[in-house]
Structure formats: C-alpha cells, structure tokens
Design an enzyme around this catalytic site. Structure first.
Site, PDB file in Angstrom:
ATOM      1  N   ASN A 212       0.841  -1.203   0.000  1.00 50.62           N
ATOM      2  CA  ASN A 212       0.000   0.000   0.000  1.00 50.62           C
ATOM      3  C   ASN A 212       0.870   1.245   0.000  1.00 50.62           C
ATOM      4  OD1 ASN A 212       0.512   0.886   2.835  1.00 50.62           O
ATOM      5  ND2 ASN A 212      -0.369  -1.115   3.286  1.00 50.62           N
ATOM      6  N   PHE A 331      -3.246   3.902  15.499  1.00 52.56           N
ATOM      7  CA  PHE A 331      -3.496   4.931  14.494  1.00 52.56           C
ATOM      8  C   PHE A 331      -4.689   4.509  13.654  1.00 52.56           C
ATOM      9  CE2 PHE A 331      -0.551   8.497  13.647  1.00 52.56           C
ATOM     10  CZ  PHE A 331       0.188   8.410  14.800  1.00 52.56           C
ATOM     11  N   LYS A 345     -12.817   2.745  16.576  1.00 56.41           N
ATOM     12  CA  LYS A 345     -11.612   1.913  16.451  1.00 56.41           C
ATOM     13  C   LYS A 345     -10.894   1.787  17.782  1.00 56.41           C
ATOM     14  CE  LYS A 345     -10.047   1.760  12.332  1.00 56.41           C
ATOM     15  NZ  LYS A 345      -9.467   2.120  11.041  1.00 56.41           N
ATOM     16  N   LYS A 349     -10.167  -1.884  19.145  1.00 56.22           N
ATOM     17  CA  LYS A 349      -8.796  -2.379  19.335  1.00 56.22           C
ATOM     18  C   LYS A 349      -8.437  -2.436  20.819  1.00 56.22           C
ATOM     19  CE  LYS A 349      -7.511  -1.904  14.789  1.00 56.22           C
ATOM     20  NZ  LYS A 349      -6.625  -2.632  13.885  1.00 56.22           N
TER      21      LYS A 349
HETATM   22  N1  CTP Z   1      -3.099  -2.573  12.715  1.00 58.94           N
HETATM   23  C1  CTP Z   1      -2.282  -3.639  13.079  1.00 58.94           C
HETATM   24  N2  CTP Z   1      -2.389  -4.838  12.439  1.00 58.94           N
HETATM   25  C2  CTP Z   1      -3.293  -5.013  11.455  1.00 58.94           C
HETATM   26  C3  CTP Z   1      -4.132  -3.934  11.067  1.00 58.94           C
HETATM   27  C4  CTP Z   1      -3.997  -2.731  11.720  1.00 58.94           C
HETATM   28  O1  CTP Z   1      -1.449  -3.466  13.975  1.00 58.94           O
HETATM   29  N3  CTP Z   1      -3.382  -6.174  10.854  1.00 58.94           N
HETATM   30  C5  CTP Z   1      -2.999  -1.304  13.449  1.00 58.94           C
HETATM   31  C6  CTP Z   1      -2.461  -0.157  12.641  1.00 58.94           C
HETATM   32  O2  CTP Z   1      -1.058  -0.049  12.778  1.00 58.94           O
HETATM   33  C7  CTP Z   1      -3.169   1.020  13.266  1.00 58.94           C
HETATM   34  C8  CTP Z   1      -4.508   0.447  13.673  1.00 58.94           C
HETATM   35  O3  CTP Z   1      -4.295  -0.950  13.791  1.00 58.94           O
HETATM   36  O4  CTP Z   1      -2.552   1.435  14.456  1.00 58.94           O
HETATM   37  C9  CTP Z   1      -5.649   0.736  12.734  1.00 58.94           C
HETATM   38  O5  CTP Z   1      -5.486   0.118  11.524  1.00 58.94           O
HETATM   39  P1  CTP Z   1      -6.563   0.256  10.348  1.00 58.94           P
HETATM   40  O6  CTP Z   1      -6.072  -0.613   9.240  1.00 58.94           O
HETATM   41  O7  CTP Z   1      -6.794   1.667  10.054  1.00 58.94           O
HETATM   42  O8  CTP Z   1      -7.838  -0.325  11.000  1.00 58.94           O
HETATM   43  P2  CTP Z   1      -8.605  -1.617  10.730  1.00 58.94           P
HETATM   44  O9  CTP Z   1      -8.726  -2.305  12.015  1.00 58.94           O
HETATM   45  O10 CTP Z   1      -7.988  -2.391   9.611  1.00 58.94           O
HETATM   46  O11 CTP Z   1     -10.053  -1.110  10.299  1.00 58.94           O
HETATM   47  P3  CTP Z   1     -10.622  -0.597   8.891  1.00 58.94           P
HETATM   48  O12 CTP Z   1      -9.819  -1.249   7.804  1.00 58.94           O
HETATM   49  O13 CTP Z   1     -12.015  -0.986   8.947  1.00 58.94           O
HETATM   50  O14 CTP Z   1     -10.448   0.889   8.883  1.00 58.94           O
END
Ligand code: CTP
Length: 406
Positions: A212, A331, A345, A349
C-alpha cells in the site's frame, strides 16, 4: 528551522576533522541558529578563520588577547551569550586540558568560565583510534562527563591516518541531529518505546506482491521524537527507503506475519507501543514459490486470501498491556468521519489512545494533522510537520503513561 532562536558557540580544537566543522557550521546556520566560532591556535593550522567567518557571518575568536573586544574578556562574554557550547572537533589534547581545568588559551578558558548551570557543553571527540581507546583519553572523557559535559559519540570507519576503527568525528548531519535532540525535553527518559511503521508487503510469488501507499514517515518521525525524548526506541519497519533516525534500533520486516513476530519480541521489554504501520489486512493464502507465468490462453490467476493477524489488537490483549505495563497507541487512517471512526476503532482495538488522521491527505506528505482520542474525549493537533506532530504526540503519551509503565 529546528534551531531558530538558538545561539551556538562552536569551538574548534586541532584535528583533521576541522574540515567537517565548516559543513557543521553551515548546517547550524541553515537550521536557524546564530553561530559564534572560537578556534584554538592548532585548529587554525587545519582550517582558516576566514572560512569559518564566511560561514558563520561573525568574526572568529582565536585569541584571548584580541584588543577589539572592549572589555578584553571574550572568554566571559562569549560563554554568557550561548545556549550551548559545542566543541567539534574535540581533540584528545583538548579533552585532557578541559579535564584538568587548564585555561591557557581562549577556548579552554571560555569552557572553564562558562556558567555550568545554564550553558551546556557538548563535546564531539575526534582522533586516531589508538588515541581514542587509550586509558588516559577514556579517563579524561569520563571525568568531563562527571563534571557535567555531554560527550557525543564517535564514528567508526577509515581514519585520515589510514587506520580503521573508532574515533572519527560524527558527520555534520549527525552532530546536528544530536544537538537538536539535546534541546528536547527528556519526557520518556528510562522508557522503552516500540514503533511499527510503513506498509507491509504480502508476496504473491517471488517477484510480485501486494502493498500500500504508506510512506512510513509518521512512524519514523515518532521513533525519532521518542528517541529525542530520551527513550530506548525500537522501530519495526516494513519496506520503506527512509533513513533510520539517530540512535534508533531498526528491525526491517516485509510481511504482516514477520511484523507481528518482531513486535511481539520487542514488546517484551517495551513500556509503550505505537502502531503506525499500515498493515495489509489480507495476505495471499498460498504464495507461489515460483513466478506465476502466463500460459498464453488469456486465463488469469485466481488469488485466495486469508486475514492477517491484527498486530495492535494482539499486543493490546497481551498480559503486559492488560496489567498496564505496556501502553498501546493505535493509528487510524480514515477518509471521512474521523472522530466517529477513531472513537469506534479505539474501542474495537481496546487501546487507551487512538490517533486519527485522514489517510489520503497525508500519505507520502511531510505534514499531517492528528486527532487524539482517549477516554476523556478528543484533542486536535492542527496541521504541522510530521516531526512537530510526533513531538506533540510523544508529550501527550508521556503525560498519559500509567505508573505501571515506569
Ligand atoms: N493494525 C495492526 N495490524 C493489522 C491492522 C492494523 O497493527 N493487521 C494497526 C495499525 O497499525 C493502526 C490500527 O491498527 O494502528 C488501525 O489500523 P486500520 O487498518 O486503520 O484499522 P482496521 O482495524 O484495519 O479497520 P478498517 O480497515 O475498517 O479501517
């Protein structure tokens, strides 16, 4: 303009590394500092005061007997005006003189006469490797540290004399970073901070993968800011080409699974985990060992996905986080409704602090705007450079750390 408003007295003692001091002086000026150069007689054998005057825009002080100073006391006047005195290079002989309180020329005289409580003294050693490791030199620098000086590190590598080892003066940009860090408040001294940053790369086959647009800049800025604040910092980074911030331990990983393993390992000793990484939500179920080839029929491969582990949620559910020993910060990169999504979120989390930002507006940029959401509500950090925001976030984290993380 990291040093805007700061007045630095840059002292040069005699050593080949004086050639780097010219560049360092230039960087100080570019960073917004005013610079007064003071040189020993030996230093003037290596680089001329003319060069240093041109770069600093001020007459260089080379003698305590210069009648141009009305009260004839440059050693008093110069030291009183400074926000810091930086000796770069600090030769073995100059360190020996400082350690014994000698004051037989203007630079050592000024250092001895400096108001110790208000004007810090930073030393950048520069010498041959045998001189550096000599017990007398080590003893002198230890004594100077005990006397309140701040001894910067030395570089390793090939030396002007042709030998290889420790003792090179740090590069000008490293000296600048160390000086900027020196002025930051030590809000996380004694703490261990783990930061995840950048994208992950999920392989399809040996030459292709899914990733990404995360640049890693925010996470690297947070790692730098935490280090500046005195923390021991580990940065677990996905594939990005950014330079490692000074003093930060960097662990390079590729996939989400590798990132989880590294984060779990380093979270053992950490008191703070800041998850800025844009972790891929899914990986290819069965990555091919060999490059997937076209067969000429126009058929396209079918990729099946499995969900990646959620690194933040995993660490937030760990025993250390639940006991309050590991403070987890998440984040959220959103495209709209930042407050609502960040609040949801944070709950999902299960982290005490969630930092929201508008993803498309910040990817790859050097600035950003943040929304901090915790149990008390939301706080906006208006648009600024990522480093400035990182420092504000570090201060916000430091102010929220529970006693168990100390
Ligand atoms: N994160 C993580 N491991 C993952 C996905 C996310 O540690 N597999 C952490 C990111 O580093 C960030 C937070 O979770 O601190 C939010 O990630 P994000 O991808 O924005 O949230 P999602 O839970 O994936 O929700 P959505 O895709 O619905 O926005």
């Amino acid at each position: 303009m990291e040093l805007a408003g700061k007045h630095i007295v840059l002292g040069l003692s005699g050593g080949v590394a004086c050639y780097k001091s010219a560049e360092f002086c230039r960087l100080l000026v570019k960073a917004g500092a005013t610079v007064q150069v003071v040189m020993t007689e030996a230093a003037t054998e290596f680089i001329t005061p003319v060069t240093m005057q041109a770069l600093s825009g001020r007459v260089v002080c080379t003698s305590q007997w210069d009648a141009a100073t009305p009260n004839n006391m440059p050693h008093i006047n110069l030291g009183r005006e400074a926000d810091a005195i930086v000796i770069a290079p600090c030769s073995a002989d100059f360190a020996a003189r400082l350690a014994t309180g000698r004051a037989d020329e203007v630079l050592s005289l000024m250092c001895l006469a400096r108001p110790r409580d208000t004007v810090p003294l930073l030393l950048a050693p520069a010498m041959n490797r045998e001189m550096w490791t000599h017990p007398a030199t080590q003893r002198n620098f230890a004594q100077l540290q005990a006397d309140g000086a701040h001894v910067l590190g030395v570089g390793f590598g090939e030396q002007a004399c042709g030998e290889t080892g420790d003792g090179r003066m740090l590069e000008p940009s490293e000296l600048l970073d160390d000086l900027i860090a020196f002025f930051q408040p030590k809000l996380l001294a004694g703490r261990s901070v783990l930061v995840s940053a950048g994208p992950t790369f999920e392989a399809i086959d040996p030459v292709r993968g899914i990733t990404n647009l995360s640049s890693g800049k925010m996470g690297f800025a947070i790692a730098r800011a935490a280090r500046e604040a005195g923390a021991d910092v580990t940065l677990v980074a996905g594939p990005v080409a950014l330079a490692t911030p000074r003093g930060v331990r960097r662990i390079d990983v590729r996939s989400a699974v590798e990132m989880l393993a590294a984060c779990e390992e380093y979270a053992q000793g950490a008191s703070v985990f800041v998850a800025t990484a844009a972790v891929a939500d899914w990986r290819v179920a069965q990555a091919s060992d060999q490059k997937i080839k076209k067969d000429g029929s126009g058929a396209t491969p079918t990729l099946n996905f499995v969900e990646n582990p959620d690194i933040l949620a995993t660490l937030a559910a760990s025993a250390r986080a639940r006991s309050g020993s590991l403070y987890c910060v998440g984040f959220a990169a959103e495209s709209h409704d930042l407050l609502a999504h960040a609040t949801a979120k944070r709950a999902r989390k299960n982290v005490p602090l969630l930092v929201g930002n508008i993803g498309p507006a910040t990817f790859g940029q050097d600035d950003n705007a943040l929304l901090l959401v915790d149990a008390q509500g939301a706080t906006e950090l208006p648009r600024a450079s990522k480093l400035s925001l990182a420092r504000q976030l570090v201060a916000a984290i430091a102010g929220r750390l529970p006693a168990a993380t100390r």
